[in-house]
Design an enzyme around this catalytic site. Structure first.
Site, PDB file in Angstrom:
ATOM      1  N   LEU A 253       0.838  -1.200   0.000  1.00 14.81           N
ATOM      2  CA  LEU A 253       0.000   0.000   0.000  1.00 14.81           C
ATOM      3  C   LEU A 253       0.876   1.254   0.000  1.00 14.81           C
ATOM      4  O   LEU A 253       0.540   2.248   0.623  1.00 14.81           O
ATOM      5  CB  LEU A 253      -0.915   0.006   1.232  1.00 14.81           C
ATOM      6  CG  LEU A 253      -2.159  -0.881   1.171  1.00 14.81           C
ATOM      7  CD1 LEU A 253      -3.002  -0.705   2.434  1.00 14.81           C
ATOM      8  CD2 LEU A 253      -3.013  -0.590  -0.059  1.00 14.81           C
ATOM      9  N   ALA A 255       2.194   4.218  -2.083  1.00 17.35           N
ATOM     10  CA  ALA A 255       1.977   4.928  -3.349  1.00 17.35           C
ATOM     11  C   ALA A 255       3.324   5.242  -3.985  1.00 17.35           C
ATOM     12  O   ALA A 255       4.317   5.472  -3.295  1.00 17.35           O
ATOM     13  CB  ALA A 255       1.198   6.214  -3.076  1.00 17.35           C
ATOM     14  N   CYS A 263       7.948  -9.324 -13.232  1.00 13.47           N
ATOM     15  CA  CYS A 263       6.788 -10.207 -13.005  1.00 13.47           C
ATOM     16  C   CYS A 263       5.430  -9.528 -13.155  1.00 13.47           C
ATOM     17  O   CYS A 263       4.624  -9.975 -13.970  1.00 13.47           O
ATOM     18  CB  CYS A 263       6.889 -10.839 -11.624  1.00 13.47           C
ATOM     19  SG  CYS A 263       8.255 -12.005 -11.504  1.00 13.47           S
ATOM     20  N   ARG A 331      13.991  -4.626 -15.775  1.00 13.62           N
ATOM     21  CA  ARG A 331      12.863  -5.047 -16.606  1.00 13.62           C
ATOM     22  C   ARG A 331      11.593  -4.279 -16.220  1.00 13.62           C
ATOM     23  O   ARG A 331      11.182  -4.306 -15.077  1.00 13.62           O
ATOM     24  CB  ARG A 331      12.662  -6.568 -16.496  1.00 13.62           C
ATOM     25  CG  ARG A 331      13.767  -7.340 -17.209  1.00 13.62           C
ATOM     26  CD  ARG A 331      13.594  -8.838 -17.076  1.00 13.62           C
ATOM     27  NE  ARG A 331      14.071  -9.359 -15.812  1.00 13.62           N
ATOM     28  CZ  ARG A 331      14.106 -10.662 -15.496  1.00 13.62           C
ATOM     29  NH1 ARG A 331      13.688 -11.564 -16.353  1.00 13.62           N
ATOM     30  NH2 ARG A 331      14.558 -11.052 -14.337  1.00 13.62           N
TER      31      ARG A 331
HETATM   32  N1  NAD Z   1      12.501 -12.825 -11.141  1.00 18.61           N
HETATM   33  C1  NAD Z   1      11.610 -13.012 -10.176  1.00 18.61           C
HETATM   34  O1  NAD Z   1      11.575 -12.287  -9.180  1.00 18.61           O
HETATM   35  C2  NAD Z   1      10.611 -14.143 -10.271  1.00 18.61           C
HETATM   36  C3  NAD Z   1       9.847 -14.479  -9.148  1.00 18.61           C
HETATM   37  C4  NAD Z   1       8.945 -15.522  -9.237  1.00 18.61           C
HETATM   38  C5  NAD Z   1       8.791 -16.206 -10.433  1.00 18.61           C
HETATM   39  N2  NAD Z   1       9.514 -15.854 -11.524  1.00 18.61           N
HETATM   40  C6  NAD Z   1       9.337 -16.603 -12.756  1.00 18.61           C
HETATM   41  O2  NAD Z   1      10.417 -17.525 -12.883  1.00 18.61           O
HETATM   42  C7  NAD Z   1      10.762 -17.705 -14.275  1.00 18.61           C
HETATM   43  C8  NAD Z   1      12.227 -17.369 -14.485  1.00 18.61           C
HETATM   44  O3  NAD Z   1      12.397 -15.991 -14.202  1.00 18.61           O
HETATM   45  P1  NAD Z   1      13.846 -15.346 -14.045  1.00 18.61           P
HETATM   46  O4  NAD Z   1      13.648 -13.937 -13.609  1.00 18.61           O
HETATM   47  O5  NAD Z   1      14.693 -16.251 -13.229  1.00 18.61           O
HETATM   48  O6  NAD Z   1      14.330 -15.399 -15.575  1.00 18.61           O
HETATM   49  P2  NAD Z   1      15.770 -15.073 -16.172  1.00 18.61           P
HETATM   50  O7  NAD Z   1      15.534 -14.508 -17.512  1.00 18.61           O
HETATM   51  O8  NAD Z   1      16.575 -14.309 -15.162  1.00 18.61           O
HETATM   52  O9  NAD Z   1      16.463 -16.522 -16.328  1.00 18.61           O
HETATM   53  C9  NAD Z   1      16.067 -17.499 -17.207  1.00 18.61           C
HETATM   54  C10 NAD Z   1      17.297 -18.322 -17.574  1.00 18.61           C
HETATM   55  O10 NAD Z   1      16.896 -19.488 -18.292  1.00 18.61           O
HETATM   56  C11 NAD Z   1      17.897 -19.774 -19.264  1.00 18.61           C
HETATM   57  N3  NAD Z   1      17.317 -20.679 -20.257  1.00 18.61           N
HETATM   58  C12 NAD Z   1      16.338 -20.437 -21.168  1.00 18.61           C
HETATM   59  N4  NAD Z   1      16.047 -21.548 -21.857  1.00 18.61           N
HETATM   60  C13 NAD Z   1      16.855 -22.528 -21.380  1.00 18.61           C
HETATM   61  C14 NAD Z   1      17.014 -23.907 -21.673  1.00 18.61           C
HETATM   62  N5  NAD Z   1      16.275 -24.535 -22.583  1.00 18.61           N
HETATM   63  N6  NAD Z   1      17.931 -24.601 -20.997  1.00 18.61           N
HETATM   64  C15 NAD Z   1      18.693 -24.001 -20.052  1.00 18.61           C
HETATM   65  N7  NAD Z   1      18.578 -22.710 -19.715  1.00 18.61           N
HETATM   66  C16 NAD Z   1      17.666 -21.981 -20.373  1.00 18.61           C
HETATM   67  C17 NAD Z   1      18.299 -18.410 -19.763  1.00 18.61           C
HETATM   68  O11 NAD Z   1      19.562 -18.448 -20.401  1.00 18.61           O
HETATM   69  C18 NAD Z   1      18.295 -17.603 -18.468  1.00 18.61           C
HETATM   70  O12 NAD Z   1      19.571 -17.615 -17.849  1.00 18.61           O
HETATM   71  C19 NAD Z   1       9.805 -16.816 -15.049  1.00 18.61           C
HETATM   72  O13 NAD Z   1       8.706 -17.570 -15.451  1.00 18.61           O
HETATM   73  C20 NAD Z   1       9.382 -15.784 -14.027  1.00 18.61           C
HETATM   74  O14 NAD Z   1       8.107 -15.234 -14.298  1.00 18.61           O
HETATM   75  C21 NAD Z   1      10.438 -14.850 -11.467  1.00 18.61           C
END
Ligand code: NAD
Length: 451
Positions: A253, A255, A263, A331
């Protein structure tokens, strides 16, 4: 247990390191060779408090390894996590599942015994069914259980969140998979973190519903903040006044300039698409996304208001660029829309961020980067606090007043108390509180800065 973590990004690396710290044997796999090589040298690909030490400790103990190869880690594992990215798809904004499905095919190729495959990436409802179909289609000879286990960690507090979760959500009906998941999370379970077993589709939806709800809370208070500005109320007090009601709660909450990050924007968008596909439009979430988009750019008008609406030729110094403190993640950061809007209005932009400037360089053009809040503020016409990093909470206002061309402070995170800033001769504006104000005239007309 032996774990293969496919994808060594934010979630994969933090989860992998934490599982290793629980005593499991983890291999983090990633296609990015440079990332793997750097990790083996102890160089972290992201800024996250405590992560370097955690990785180094478990690497040294031999429980955490890194690999660019799939075959061995997948063949050896009892549990394989998919933690690859699910960015917004170009064109329609739905979740791009190509990385998840590629990982599923690559996993299928290497399996050689019953394995639990766990989707940790945030994926739309039905993705687990598709991963299941892909693996069984390619490997009818192998028994697998595909589980949904969404991750709720927050960047900047990721290790604490992983080790002290409010809950662990496990979506599966498979009894063997439940046992494996219970064993993986046993150290947390013993600490009384509840494991919530649900159906796979339900688990997938829980993640999106949680993010959409939090994004709604932020956007709600941001709209109330706008109303406060118009009617002379204080959003900080309103937030406290409603947040102390246990049914509402004080969190989310605050602002500010609108939500961003890796995400909330993409997940609200994907949830909207899923709902539309099922002819159940989620109108509240649609409104949240639309309001938030407009808000980020509107922050530039708040800066301009201090100068009678005109910014041409002004130098604006921004403190903080990342979407929140304690991360280098740029991002969808609100600063991106703000910088572009300021530049569109003819302003020159300078910026300082404790961790995000390297990332910012790839998304922002024509910004002068500085090495401290003070060098950033030098000769600036206004200083804008965009991200509430700790080091911006006790700035030397007297020093700032001396080095700035105009003593104007626009506080988009309500870090300061208006009277403290104004007393030092600044024109001050914040979010959801009366302003801009100065000592000359409270509140001032919006024509020119005092001093
Ligand atoms: N960043 C956050 O705070 C957060 C929190 C909760 C959930 N998530 C979710 O988790 C997932 C990952 O997010 P992130 O922020 O860690 O992403 P990121 O982009 O930081 O990392 C993804 C990694 O996966 C690797 N990759 C892609 N395809 C691959 C493959 N076939 N084999 C091996 N490595 C491969 C990429 O090279 C990259 O290093 C997403 O779905 C995101 O929505 C993220």
């Amino acid at each position: 247990m032996r774990i293969a973590m496919i994808g060594t990004g934010y979630v994969g690396l933090v989860s992998g390191a934490c599982f290793a710290d629980f005593g499991h044997h983890v291999i983090c796999v990633d296609k990015d060779k440079d990332k793997i090589a750097a990790l083996e040298r102890g160089v972290m690909p992201i800024f996250e408090p405590g992560l370097g030490e955690l990785v180094e400790h478990n690497f040294r103990e031999g429980r955490l390894k890194f690999s660019e190869e799939f075959a061995e880690p997948v063949r050896d594992a009892e549990a394989i996590f998919i933690a690859v990215g699910t960015p917004s798809r170009r064109g329609d904004g739905h979740a791009d599942l190509s990385y998840v499905y590629t990982a599923a095919r690559e996993i299928a190729a290497e399996l050689d015994h019953f394995t639990v495959v766990i989707t940790k990436s945030t994926v739309p409802v039905g993705t687990g069914d598709e991963v299941d179909r892909i693996i069984r289609g390619l490997r009818p000879d192998i028994n697998v259980a595909v589980v949904s286990n969404p991750e709720f960690l927050r960047e900047g507090a990721a290790i604490r969140d992983f080790k002290h979760p409010d809950r662990i959500v496990v979506g599966t009906d498979d009894a063997r998979a439940k046992d494996v998941m219970a064993e993986l999370y046993r150290p947390l379970y013993l600490n009384a973190a509840p494991i919530l077993y649900t159906g796979r589709r339900t688990a997938e939806l829980i993640k999106y519903a949680a993010n959409a709800f939090l994004a709604t809370k932020i956007t709600f208070i941001n709209e109330i903040a706008e109303l406060c500005e118009k009617i002379g109320a204080d959003v900080q007090e309103v937030a406290r006044g409603i947040g102390l009601d246990n049914r509402i709660g004080t969190k989310f909450l605050h602002a500010g300039p609108g939500f961003g990050g890796s995400c909330f924007p993409k997940d609200t968008n994907a949830l909207i698409k899923t709902a539309q596909d099922h002819a159940v439009p989620l109108r509240i979430v649609e409104a949240v996304l639309a309001v938030n988009d407009v808000r980020k750019r509107a922050m530039a008008r708040k800066v301009a208001a201090a100068f009678g609406g005109k910014l041409r030729g002004k130098t604006i110094a921004l403190l903080g660029l990342t979407f929140k403190p304690n991360t280098d993640d740029m991002r969808e950061a609100p600063s991106i829309a703000l910088v572009i809007a300021l530049q569109d209005m003819g302003a020159k932009v300078r910026a300082y961020d404790p961790a995000g400037m390297e990332q910012a360089k790839s998304v922002l053009n024509q910004v002068t980067y500085c090495d401290s809040p003070y060098s950033c503020a030098e000769d600036a016409d206004a200083l804008v606090i965009v991200t509430e990093w700790q080091e911006f909470r006790a700035l030397d206002l007297d020093r700032l007043k001396q080095i700035m061309a105009c003593p104007v402070l626009i506080d988009l995170r309500n870090v300061y108390r208006p009277e403290d800033v104004v007393r030092r001769g600044f024109l001050y504006d914040s979010v959801g509180r009366p302003g801009p104000i100065s000592i000359v005239d409270q509140p001032v007309n919006r024509l020119a800065p005092a001093g």
